[in-house]
Scaffold this motif. Structure first.
Motif, PDB file in Angstrom:
ATOM      1  N   LEU A  36      36.826  97.651  76.730  1.00  0.00           N
ATOM      2  CA  LEU A  36      35.817  97.932  75.708  1.00  0.00           C
ATOM      3  C   LEU A  36      36.210  97.331  74.357  1.00  0.00           C
ATOM      4  CD1 LEU A  36      34.980 101.673  76.546  1.00  0.00           C
ATOM      5  CD2 LEU A  36      33.574  99.652  77.028  1.00  0.00           C
ATOM      6  N   GLN A  37      37.512  97.288  74.087  1.00  0.00           N
ATOM      7  CA  GLN A  37      37.976  96.699  72.828  1.00  0.00           C
ATOM      8  C   GLN A  37      37.639  95.214  72.735  1.00  0.00           C
ATOM      9  OE1 GLN A  37      42.154  97.639  72.938  1.00  0.00           O
ATOM     10  NE2 GLN A  37      41.916  99.505  71.702  1.00  0.00           N
ATOM     11  N   GLN A  38      37.463  94.560  73.876  1.00  0.00           N
ATOM     12  CA  GLN A  38      37.189  93.124  73.883  1.00  0.00           C
ATOM     13  C   GLN A  38      35.707  92.796  73.723  1.00  0.00           C
ATOM     14  OE1 GLN A  38      40.107  91.760  73.658  1.00  0.00           O
ATOM     15  NE2 GLN A  38      40.813  93.834  74.156  1.00  0.00           N
ATOM     16  N   PHE A  39      34.840  93.791  73.782  1.00  0.00           N
ATOM     17  CA  PHE A  39      33.410  93.516  73.721  1.00  0.00           C
ATOM     18  C   PHE A  39      32.999  92.758  72.459  1.00  0.00           C
ATOM     19  CE2 PHE A  39      30.906  96.134  76.959  1.00  0.00           C
ATOM     20  CZ  PHE A  39      31.901  95.985  77.920  1.00  0.00           C
ATOM     21  N   PRO A  40      33.418  93.176  71.258  1.00  0.00           N
ATOM     22  CA  PRO A  40      32.990  92.422  70.068  1.00  0.00           C
ATOM     23  C   PRO A  40      33.405  90.951  70.114  1.00  0.00           C
ATOM     24  CG  PRO A  40      33.860  94.559  69.442  1.00  0.00           C
ATOM     25  CD  PRO A  40      34.175  94.394  70.899  1.00  0.00           C
ATOM     26  N   ALA A  41      34.668  90.681  70.475  1.00  0.00           N
ATOM     27  CA  ALA A  41      35.127  89.294  70.516  1.00  0.00           C
ATOM     28  C   ALA A  41      34.450  88.518  71.632  1.00  0.00           C
ATOM     29  CB  ALA A  41      36.645  89.251  70.681  1.00  0.00           C
ATOM     30  N   ALA A  42      34.273  89.143  72.793  1.00  0.00           N
ATOM     31  CA  ALA A  42      33.658  88.455  73.925  1.00  0.00           C
ATOM     32  C   ALA A  42      32.178  88.179  73.684  1.00  0.00           C
ATOM     33  CB  ALA A  42      33.828  89.279  75.196  1.00  0.00           C
ATOM     34  N   LEU A  43      31.529  89.024  72.886  1.00  0.00           N
ATOM     35  CA  LEU A  43      30.097  88.855  72.611  1.00  0.00           C
ATOM     36  C   LEU A  43      29.842  88.112  71.306  1.00  0.00           C
ATOM     37  CD1 LEU A  43      28.857  92.424  73.630  1.00  0.00           C
ATOM     38  CD2 LEU A  43      28.755  90.324  74.983  1.00  0.00           C
ATOM     39  N   GLY A  44      30.905  87.757  70.598  1.00  0.00           N
ATOM     40  CA  GLY A  44      30.737  87.016  69.351  1.00  0.00           C
ATOM     41  C   GLY A  44      30.236  87.854  68.204  1.00  0.00           C
ATOM     42  N   ILE A  45      30.551  89.128  68.200  1.00  0.00           N
ATOM     43  CA  ILE A  45      30.129  90.034  67.131  1.00  0.00           C
ATOM     44  C   ILE A  45      31.288  90.220  66.167  1.00  0.00           C
ATOM     45  CG2 ILE A  45      29.212  92.312  66.594  1.00  0.00           C
ATOM     46  CD1 ILE A  45      27.335  90.495  68.218  1.00  0.00           C
ATOM     47  N   GLY A  46      31.089  89.837  64.930  1.00  0.00           N
ATOM     48  CA  GLY A  46      32.167  89.892  63.954  1.00  0.00           C
ATOM     49  C   GLY A  46      32.573  91.296  63.562  1.00  0.00           C
ATOM     50  N   SER A  47      31.606  92.186  63.444  1.00  0.00           N
ATOM     51  CA  SER A  47      31.918  93.559  63.024  1.00  0.00           C
ATOM     52  C   SER A  47      31.057  94.527  63.819  1.00  0.00           C
ATOM     53  CB  SER A  47      31.653  93.736  61.521  1.00  0.00           C
ATOM     54  OG  SER A  47      30.295  93.456  61.221  1.00  0.00           O
ATOM     55  N   ALA A  48      31.721  95.341  64.614  1.00  0.00           N
ATOM     56  CA  ALA A  48      31.035  96.375  65.396  1.00  0.00           C
ATOM     57  C   ALA A  48      31.413  97.730  64.834  1.00  0.00           C
ATOM     58  CB  ALA A  48      31.420  96.288  66.871  1.00  0.00           C
ATOM     59  N   GLU A  49      30.437  98.572  64.591  1.00  0.00           N
ATOM     60  CA  GLU A  49      30.676  99.869  63.972  1.00  0.00           C
ATOM     61  C   GLU A  49      30.876 100.949  65.031  1.00  0.00           C
ATOM     62  OE1 GLU A  49      27.320 100.550  61.505  1.00  0.00           O
ATOM     63  OE2 GLU A  49      27.768  98.902  60.127  1.00  0.00           O
ATOM     64  N   GLY A  50      31.686 101.947  64.673  1.00  0.00           N
ATOM     65  CA  GLY A  50      31.930 103.064  65.581  1.00  0.00           C
ATOM     66  C   GLY A  50      33.338 103.578  65.440  1.00  0.00           C
ATOM     67  N   ALA A  51      33.490 104.898  65.360  1.00  0.00           N
ATOM     68  CA  ALA A  51      34.812 105.498  65.217  1.00  0.00           C
ATOM     69  C   ALA A  51      35.615 105.403  66.512  1.00  0.00           C
ATOM     70  CB  ALA A  51      34.682 106.962  64.791  1.00  0.00           C
ATOM     71  N   SER A 104      31.999 101.405  69.287  1.00  0.00           N
ATOM     72  CA  SER A 104      31.977 100.044  68.761  1.00  0.00           C
ATOM     73  C   SER A 104      31.550  99.051  69.840  1.00  0.00           C
ATOM     74  CB  SER A 104      33.350  99.667  68.207  1.00  0.00           C
ATOM     75  OG  SER A 104      34.338  99.730  69.217  1.00  0.00           O
ATOM     76  N   ALA A 105      31.945  99.309  71.097  1.00  0.00           N
ATOM     77  CA  ALA A 105      31.504  98.435  72.182  1.00  0.00           C
ATOM     78  C   ALA A 105      29.986  98.517  72.356  1.00  0.00           C
ATOM     79  CB  ALA A 105      32.213  98.821  73.480  1.00  0.00           C
ATOM     80  N   PHE A 106      29.450  99.721  72.296  1.00  0.00           N
ATOM     81  CA  PHE A 106      27.998  99.900  72.400  1.00  0.00           C
ATOM     82  C   PHE A 106      27.281  99.209  71.245  1.00  0.00           C
ATOM     83  CE2 PHE A 106      24.118 102.258  71.387  1.00  0.00           C
ATOM     84  CZ  PHE A 106      23.443 102.197  72.599  1.00  0.00           C
ATOM     85  N   ASP A 107      27.838  99.326  70.046  1.00  0.00           N
ATOM     86  CA  ASP A 107      27.231  98.676  68.884  1.00  0.00           C
ATOM     87  C   ASP A 107      27.275  97.159  69.031  1.00  0.00           C
ATOM     88  OD1 ASP A 107      26.110  98.923  66.131  1.00  0.00           O
ATOM     89  OD2 ASP A 107      27.941  97.838  65.606  1.00  0.00           O
ATOM     90  N   ALA A 108      28.374  96.643  69.604  1.00  0.00           N
ATOM     91  CA  ALA A 108      28.466  95.195  69.833  1.00  0.00           C
ATOM     92  C   ALA A 108      27.410  94.726  70.823  1.00  0.00           C
ATOM     93  CB  ALA A 108      29.866  94.842  70.335  1.00  0.00           C
ATOM     94  N   VAL A 109      27.200  95.503  71.879  1.00  0.00           N
ATOM     95  CA  VAL A 109      26.163  95.143  72.863  1.00  0.00           C
ATOM     96  C   VAL A 109      24.787  95.174  72.211  1.00  0.00           C
ATOM     97  CG1 VAL A 109      25.032  95.860  75.006  1.00  0.00           C
ATOM     98  CG2 VAL A 109      27.537  95.919  74.820  1.00  0.00           C
TER      99      VAL A 109
END
Length: 547
Positions: free
Chosen positions: A140-155, A160-165
């Motif tokens: 789940l920690q890799q979702f932002p980088a794998a999806l190309g999302i610079g900043s994903a929010e979530g405590a 944060s993975a859901f926000d990246a998706v």
């Protein structure tokens, strides 16, 4: 444990000296994976990227030499960052450094005291659930980088993975996702058919070259600080140290727990290896003492990097030492080259690592073993993903203890037993009937009489009626706690209140002392306590005859 038993031995390095090839390759691979993590965790802690790199280099090297696991890779971790953030906000960078140093001293003390061996009693379902949960967390920690999302929010990581998706669905980056998936596929497929080749390193290098040649627009790691930051050991005033004791204990507890569980998970991923838990605490303690001297944050054994180390073919602790040396070389010599590596490529390596971390055969075996083990494993897994590691282990161990007590409580029994040895003659049958006619009964208590089982005995004993003498045979009682003793006192009191004489036989000395201390012995005192059951039966006959 003696101090000599905690020190490194030359025998641990002989294999590395004879054949260092596999460890050199795996060390380089782990260093490439550890680099962005060290940068990110350093920034997240509040002390900056240089602090994360200093931790990975210094703590990684010290723990590799002095630690108790030949596969463990140490450095800054996400779980530790969560603990450090409030310390930084309240006490600043000097407070974080002081806490790290104090936590290191606590870990060394725990190692000398032999506390590390307690992890051997960790239930297998907890370890398997924790390992599987950590694998999901890392993925789940890799979702932002794998999806190309610079900043994903979530405590939480799943937030944060859901926000990246969600953000990816609005503005998709197909090339970034494809890069991560291709790298992961190359690593998984290649390592299956040609496990000796460093496919993780090859895949990352290939992705970097392709991204540069075709200008794919992938986000690179970015500029790397050149050299280690000068130590910032202003520390705190002596009067402030008292306020840091509790945070230091929390950091030490997390470092011990995460490191020992990581080492245990590494043992399960490798074949024929077993770490020394006390030495691991000792090594982590020294690492946390050394890291603040170079401006580093507290460190632990890192499950993600340790898993990459094992799966990359590491054979000895030389691999972890090489990882630290490569990071140091990168900082000083090759920062511009590493800066071009796409984050998506490193995310692909970690995604592949998480797939290889999960031992489906072990999970299935535990799930089939019993419903209780399956529940423990599922609870540990769920809490690891949803909350954090420490809470997950507490929930898993707590669930295991409750289920174990429930099972032990089921072993406790109250048996009505014959008053004479069984013989095949009519005289014995007649004698037994005479004794029963005289209202004498005997019960044997089997198993543990403690808080989880005692109340059943109270109910059964309290229901005894139409008797004059009750003999309690206690030679088979394996354990008696204060709750059990109080319940037994209540049962004996109820029987004697109904003018039923209570005799006790086979009482162990420690059980006698506990019952005597709380006044739970029969009203007749020692006159109603017998070493052997036949003596109690003879006394019962005499008591009935005088009625």
């Amino acid at each position: 444990m003696s101090g000599a038993g905690l020190l490194p031995r030359w025998s641990e390095w002989k294999a590395a000296v004879r054949a260092p090839g596999a460890d050199l390759v795996s060390g380089v691979i782990v260093a490439l994976v550890a680099l962005p993590l060290a940068l990110g965790f350093g920034i997240s802690s509040g002390l900056g990227a240089a602090a994360g790199l200093a931790t990975a280099v210094v703590a990684g090297a010290v723990a590799a030499v002095f630690g108790g696991s030949r596969f463990q890779v140490s450095g800054p971790t996400g779980a530790m960052t969560v603990v450090l953030v409030p310390i930084f906000h309240q006490h600043g960078g000097s407070g974080v450094l002081a806490v790290g140093l104090m936590a290191g001293l606590v870990l060394v003390a725990l190692a000398v005291a032999g506390v590390g061996r307690a992890v051997r009693y960790m239930p297998a379902p907890v370890i398997e659930g924790f390992t599987a949960g950590i694998a999901v967390v890392i993925a789940l920690q890799q979702f932002p980088a794998a999806l190309g999302i610079g900043s994903a929010e979530g405590a939480k990581v799943w937030q944060s993975a859901f926000d990246a998706v969600r953000k990816y669905a609005v503005h998709p980056h197909h090339v970034t996702l494809a890069t991560a998936l291709v790298v992961a596929a190359v690593v998984l497929i290649g390592s299956r058919y040609l496990p000796k080749l460093p496919f993780a390193l090859l895949a990352v290098a290939g992705a970097t070259v392709v991204a540069q040649l075709f200008d794919l627009g992938l986000t690179p790691i970015g500029q790397i600080p050149s050299g280690l930051r000068a130590p910032t050991l202003g520390f705190v005033h002596f009067g402030e140290l008292g306020a840091l004791i509790v945070p230091a204990l929390a950091v030490a507890a997390l470092a011990a727990l995460e490191s020992l569980l990581s080492a245990t998970a590494a043992d399960s991923m490798a074949v024929g290896t077993r770490h020394d838990p006390d030495r691991e605490l000792f090594g982590q303690g020294l690492a946390n003492i050394a890291a603040p001297l170079f401006g580093g944050v507290p460190a632990t054994g890192a499950i993600a990097r340790t898993a990459v180390n094992v799966r990359s073919g590491a054979r000895t602790r030389l691999s972890a030492l090489v990882h630290a040396a490569v990071l140091a070389a990168i900082i000083y010599l090759a920062a511009p080259l590493v800066a071009d590596i796409p984050l998506a490529a490193l995310a692909g390596v970690l995604l592949a690592t998480t797939v290889r971390m999960v031992e489906t055969a072990s999970l299935a075996a535990i799930a089939r073993a019993s419903k209780g083990d399956a529940a423990i494993m599922a609870a540990t897994f769920a809490v690891t993903v949803a909350l954090d590691l420490v809470t997950a282990v507490a929930v898993g161990v707590g669930t295991a203890i409750v289920l174990a007590l429930r099972q032990v409580a089921k072993e406790a029994r109250l048996h009505r037993i014959p008053l004479e040895p069984p013989v095949d003659d009519i005289d014995h049958v007649g004698e037994e009937r005479d004794l029963l006619h005289d209202h004498i009964v005997a019960y044997r208590l089997d198993g543990p009489l403690f808080f989880a089982a005692a109340h059943r005995f109270l109910l059964e004993l309290a229901e005894i009626s139409d008797v004059h003498v009750v003999i309690l045979r206690m030679s088979h009682v394996t354990a008696l706690d204060t709750t059990g003793a109080l319940v037994l006192k209540d049962a004996i009191g109820k029987l004697e209140h109904r003018h039923i004489t209570v005799l006790v036989s086979g009482l162990r000395a420690d059980h006698y002392r506990r019952l005597a201390a709380i006044g739970a012995l029969p009203a007749g005192g020692t006159a109603h306590i017998f070493e052997h059951t036949p003596d109690a039966i003879a006394h019962a006959r005499g008591a009935v005859a005088t009625r």
